[in-house]
Design a protein around this motif. Sequence first.
Motif: not given
Length: 97
Positions: A19-20, A25-29, A31-37, A58-60
Amino acid sequence: MYDEATVNRDTVSITRAYLKTAAIGAIVLQCAVLVSIAMLRVDEAVFTTASFRYWAVAGIVALVASVRIASHMAQAHIAGMRSVQGAAGQINRTHEA
């Protein structure tokens, strides 16, 4: 052979580790979305589509699976090293006698 409380405790700790891993993985994803936006000017609507959500899940899942595989490989390596060290200790004791 196995104490049920120990098995349950181990299962809980393994589940927590997975779970951790998924949370990281969700946090990294995210952050990547926020940087992309913010920096790449990607439209927010891209990240609300069903296909993006499927790929995110699927990535997580792939991340958790790879961490699980890596942990099993590490445990096997450690067990192999212990057996080699144990065998080396027995050989040294045989030569000393």
